[in-house]
Write an enzyme that holds these catalytic residues in place. Structure first.
Site, short mmCIF file in Angstrom:
data_model
loop_
_atom_site.label_atom_id
_atom_site.label_comp_id
_atom_site.label_asym_id
_atom_site.label_seq_id
_atom_site.Cartn_x
_atom_site.Cartn_y
_atom_site.Cartn_z
N ALA A 81 47.32 17.95 -41.95
CA ALA A 81 48.39 17.20 -40.98
C ALA A 81 48.01 16.29 -39.89
O ALA A 81 47.68 17.45 -38.78
CB ALA A 81 49.76 16.98 -41.34
N GLU B 20 39.25 24.76 -53.96
CA GLU B 20 39.58 24.82 -52.47
C GLU B 20 40.58 25.62 -51.25
O GLU B 20 41.23 26.63 -51.68
CB GLU B 20 40.42 23.46 -52.81
CG GLU B 20 41.74 23.52 -51.30
CD GLU B 20 42.87 22.33 -51.95
OE1 GLU B 20 42.65 21.14 -52.01
OE2 GLU B 20 44.10 22.10 -51.23
N TYR C 35 47.32 11.29 -59.51
CA TYR C 35 48.04 12.24 -59.20
C TYR C 35 49.10 11.42 -61.00
O TYR C 35 49.32 10.90 -60.98
CB TYR C 35 48.99 11.11 -58.34
CG TYR C 35 48.69 11.47 -57.02
CD1 TYR C 35 48.98 12.54 -56.08
CD2 TYR C 35 47.85 11.04 -56.24
CE1 TYR C 35 49.25 12.44 -54.92
CE2 TYR C 35 47.12 10.77 -55.29
CZ TYR C 35 47.72 12.03 -53.88
OH TYR C 35 47.09 12.62 -53.25
#
Ligand code: FAD
Length: 300
Positions: A54, A20, A151
């Site tokens: 964001a 990433e 998660y």
């Protein structure tokens, strides 16, 4: 923490890695990113993903970076996309732009509230409300491969571990075929989660997300916001080396290597590295997994 032990299984090509990156903010950061991509490309990653800031704040930068990966490398890019602060029509336009640019893999995320992680999340009126809706929207536009987040320590907004798994199932029902985990530090955290996921009948790959962040202060802050536990032994390892970047990097590489080797020994064969645009730590962790550049053919 145990002493480092290399994986006892045969090393090498049966491991798939992915990396990433985040889109660069300045020319200097852009140079660093492309240097890192050039160093990691010879490791033949399964894919490389590019984050989405964001509130869609990096929309253009993410798009530019992904496009450049398509045009200038042999890598398969995965573009992160979130639902935050955008109507469905706006998000759909981004999805179509990716399709037209030759991108075939999207990491579909709800995103964090524009006020920051931990703030109350309010879906945009007329927007996709969550990652499951976004996944369905992506699949309606093109036959993309869709990865989603998951998660092991439960999403901070989740009512329970069971509800969290129901949420993951909804994303899979909508078309997701891979989940990448939030970062974690103890192998058992992932392995116990994997047991729960499989017991719930979920059979897609659950790829461990491995954090490569040598700034321990920043890492702890991020972990607190994401609900990731920071074990006491990790605090001890970084204690007293706050001002010594080189040593912190070595410790970070060691911690990541230990984690991936232990998971590798338990049969885990896919890893996603949060590189923070630094190739060195990802290269070290990969070398310890037996993932190395293809040998350069000898000159005739
Ligand atoms: P969802 O799957 O939609 O929801 C996450 C969880 O929140 C659910 O499991 C559920 O427990 C709970 N939840 C959500 N809505 C509700 C509701 N209405 N009622 C009850 N429970 C609810 N963020 C970015 O901004 N950009 C990125 O590029 C990015 N990349 C990421 C990559 C990975 C691999 C991961 C794991 C996270 C990434 N994030 C990124 C962070 C992500 O946006 C946040 O974790 C966000 O808070 C949740 O996103 P999600 O896609 O998991 O959401």
């Amino acid at each position: 923490m145990n002493a480092f032990t290399p994986p006892s299984k045969s090393q090498g090509s049966d491991i798939a890695v992915s990396f990433e990156f985040f889109p660069p903010k300045s020319e200097e950061m852009e140079d660093k990113l492309w240097e890192s991509i050039a160093k990691l490309e010879p490791l033949n990653p399964h894919f490389v993903s590019v984050t989405y800031g964001a509130g869609g704040s990096t929309r253009d930068r993410t798009h530019r970076t992904v496009r450049r990966i398509v045009e200038e490398t042999g890598l398969a890019p995965a573009a992160h996309l979130t639902c935050v602060e955008a109507t469905r029509a706006e998000v759909d336009e981004v999805i179509r732009e990716y399709w037209d640019a030759g991108v075939r893999h999207i990491v579909a995320l709800r995103g964090d509230p524009p006020s920051g992680i931990g703030g109350a999340y309010l879906p945009h009126a007329g927007g996709y409300a969550n990652a499951a809706e976004l996944t369905a929207g992506i699949k309606a536009i093109g036959d993309f491969e869709v990865s989603v987040g998951c998660y092991p320590e439960v999403h901070p907004e989740s009512a329970s571990a069971e509800a969290d798994l129901d949420w993951l199932k909804a994303k899979i029902d909508a078309g997701a075929t891979r989940a990448i985990t939030q970062f974690f530090f103890e192998p058992d955290t992932y392995l116990r989660y994997l047991d729960r996921v499989r017991a719930a009948g979920i059979d897609i790959p659950i790829v461990p997300g491995v954090m490569l962040q040598p700034n321990f202060k920043g890492l702890k802050r991020m972990a607190g916001l994401c609900g990731t536990s920071v074990p006491g032994w990790l605090n001890d390892l970084y204690d007293g080396i706050e001002d010594d970047v080189r040593t912190r990097e070595l410790v970070t590489a060691h911690v990541a290597a230990e984690l991936v080797c232990k998971l590798r020994d338990q049969g885990v064969d896919q890893f996603h590295f949060y590189t923070l645009n630094r190739a060195g730590l990802a290269q070290s962790a990969c070398a310890l997994l037996g993932v190395k550049p293809d040998p350069v053919p000898a000159a005739a």
